[in-house]
Design a protein around this motif. Structure first.
Motif, PDB file in Angstrom:
ATOM      1  N   ASP A 118       0.834  -1.207   0.000  1.00 37.25           N
ATOM      2  CA  ASP A 118       0.000   0.000   0.000  1.00 37.25           C
ATOM      3  C   ASP A 118       0.868   1.257   0.000  1.00 37.25           C
ATOM      4  O   ASP A 118       0.500   2.283   0.574  1.00 37.25           O
ATOM      5  N   THR A 119       2.011   1.164  -0.652  1.00 39.03           N
ATOM      6  CA  THR A 119       2.902   2.321  -0.783  1.00 39.03           C
ATOM      7  C   THR A 119       3.123   2.610  -2.269  1.00 39.03           C
ATOM      8  O   THR A 119       2.745   1.817  -3.133  1.00 39.03           O
ATOM      9  N   TRP A 147       0.601   2.143  -5.364  1.00 40.34           N
ATOM     10  CA  TRP A 147      -0.399   1.242  -4.786  1.00 40.34           C
ATOM     11  C   TRP A 147      -1.094   1.863  -3.578  1.00 40.34           C
ATOM     12  O   TRP A 147      -2.076   1.310  -3.087  1.00 40.34           O
ATOM     13  N   ARG A 148      -0.620   2.982  -3.117  1.00 41.81           N
ATOM     14  CA  ARG A 148      -1.307   3.713  -2.049  1.00 41.81           C
ATOM     15  C   ARG A 148      -2.584   4.369  -2.590  1.00 41.81           C
ATOM     16  O   ARG A 148      -3.555   4.554  -1.850  1.00 41.81           O
ATOM     17  N   TYR A 149      -2.571   4.695  -3.871  1.00 41.96           N
ATOM     18  CA  TYR A 149      -3.665   5.471  -4.467  1.00 41.96           C
ATOM     19  C   TYR A 149      -4.602   4.631  -5.331  1.00 41.96           C
ATOM     20  O   TYR A 149      -5.691   5.082  -5.679  1.00 41.96           O
ATOM     21  N   ARG A 168      -5.642   0.237  -6.109  1.00 45.17           N
ATOM     22  CA  ARG A 168      -5.345  -1.174  -5.860  1.00 45.17           C
ATOM     23  C   ARG A 168      -4.790  -1.847  -7.119  1.00 45.17           C
ATOM     24  O   ARG A 168      -4.207  -2.927  -7.027  1.00 45.17           O
ATOM     25  N   TYR A 196      -7.565  -2.887   3.059  1.00 46.65           N
ATOM     26  CA  TYR A 196      -6.977  -2.189   1.919  1.00 46.65           C
ATOM     27  C   TYR A 196      -8.066  -1.789   0.917  1.00 46.65           C
ATOM     28  O   TYR A 196      -8.081  -0.666   0.395  1.00 46.65           O
ATOM     29  N   THR A 249      -8.880   2.146  -0.249  1.00 44.89           N
ATOM     30  CA  THR A 249      -8.137   2.437  -1.474  1.00 44.89           C
ATOM     31  C   THR A 249      -9.008   2.293  -2.711  1.00 44.89           C
ATOM     32  O   THR A 249      -9.759   1.327  -2.843  1.00 44.89           O
ATOM     33  N   PRO A 283      -6.184   7.940  -0.521  1.00 41.65           N
ATOM     34  CA  PRO A 283      -6.877   6.910   0.259  1.00 41.65           C
ATOM     35  C   PRO A 283      -7.844   7.512   1.271  1.00 41.65           C
ATOM     36  O   PRO A 283      -7.627   8.613   1.783  1.00 41.65           O
TER      37      PRO A 283
END
Length: 274
Positions: free
Chosen positions: A185-186, A189-191, A193, A256, A260, A268
């Protein structure tokens, strides 16, 4: 150009389209034969980019090049080579992908033969359909480069870059020994999926815009490509399939999902937000 002339003229769109489809079939058949002794239908994924790029190159070679088609082909070749190498390296030595194993189990007995139609020829036809913007862009009487081309080229290039960065971040995450139920989730991939899928979607919409710039409204049929790719990525082989049961297999992924965006990159959501 009337219908009879289009069918009979050797440089017509009809003839070029038929040749593109034949090329896709000629890629699919030997790949299918290779998959049988390997018992690995997921080798189709390794040639997916070839199903699109090979007919695209054929259209441009058959009908002629210009700055637009050269830019389109250049961006797509970068995408194709990177994706083919990435998927081959990722899957090397790991056997058949889980999704294909499940398909194999559902279609026994005789999956080895059935896979010719269910996997390889199906992907050949889909790849050929995705390649259609190159056919429209290479058509006779195409317009000169315009603002829509610039927008499309930038969108396509950004899409290729985003997909490459997202895949690299995912590959780096997978190389680190998993700590519990940790989720990536960084970075991108934080913004989203699925930022890699979003990047690919941007690529094909960019290419589609360039085809529309070349052919005008008469080439609107070329938008079949980005529309088809969007449906595939969201509802068929992409987001929907990958997330079908992932919440059951990886409980941390449920959180997640809650915070997300599934596809379009977006900040997020905070915990507790509606």
């Amino acid at each position: 150009m009337d219908l009879l002339d289009a069918v009979l003229h050797p440089s017509s769109l009809w003839a070029a389209a038929g040749g593109g489809l034949l090329i896709c079939v000629l890629i699919a058949l030997p790949t299918w034969l290779i998959s049988i002794p390997l018992r690995d239908a997921s080798v189709a994924d390794r040639v997916w980019s070839a199903f699109i790029t090979a007919p695209a190159l054929w259209y441009v070679w058959r009908l002629g090049t210009d700055p637009r088609t050269l830019v389109m082909v250049g961006i797509t070749l970068v995408w194709a080579v990177r994706l083919g190498v990435y998927i081959t390296a990722r899957n090397w030595g790991h056997g058949e992908d889980r999704r294909y194993r499940e398909m194999r189990e559902r279609n026994q007995p005789g999956f080895a033969f059935k896979s010719l139609f269910l996997v390889f020829l199906l992907q050949a036809v889909l790849g050929w359909m995705v390649s259609l913007p190159f056919l429209a862009a290479a058509a006779p009487d195409r317009a000169a480069w315009g603002p829509l081309d610039t927008l499309g080229a930038v969108l396509a290039a950004v899409g290729v870059l985003m997909e490459a960065v997202a895949d690299a971040q995912l590959a780096r995450f997978r190389r680190v020994p998993r700590q519990g139920d940790r989720v990536l989730d960084t970075g991108l991939w934080r913004y989203s999926r699925h930022p890699n899928y979003f990047g690919e979607c941007c690529l094909w919409w960019g290419v589609g815009l360039m085809a529309m710039s070349a052919a005008g409204l008469s080439g609107a049929w070329a938008l079949i490509s980005p529309l088809l790719m969007t449906v595939l990525l969201l509802k068929v082989s992409g987001v929907s399939l990958l997330e079908k049961d992932i919440g059951e297999r990886r409980p941390a992924y449920r959180d997640y999902i809650a915070r997300t965006s599934a596809f379009i990159p977006w900040p997020p959501r905070r915990k507790g937000a509606a």
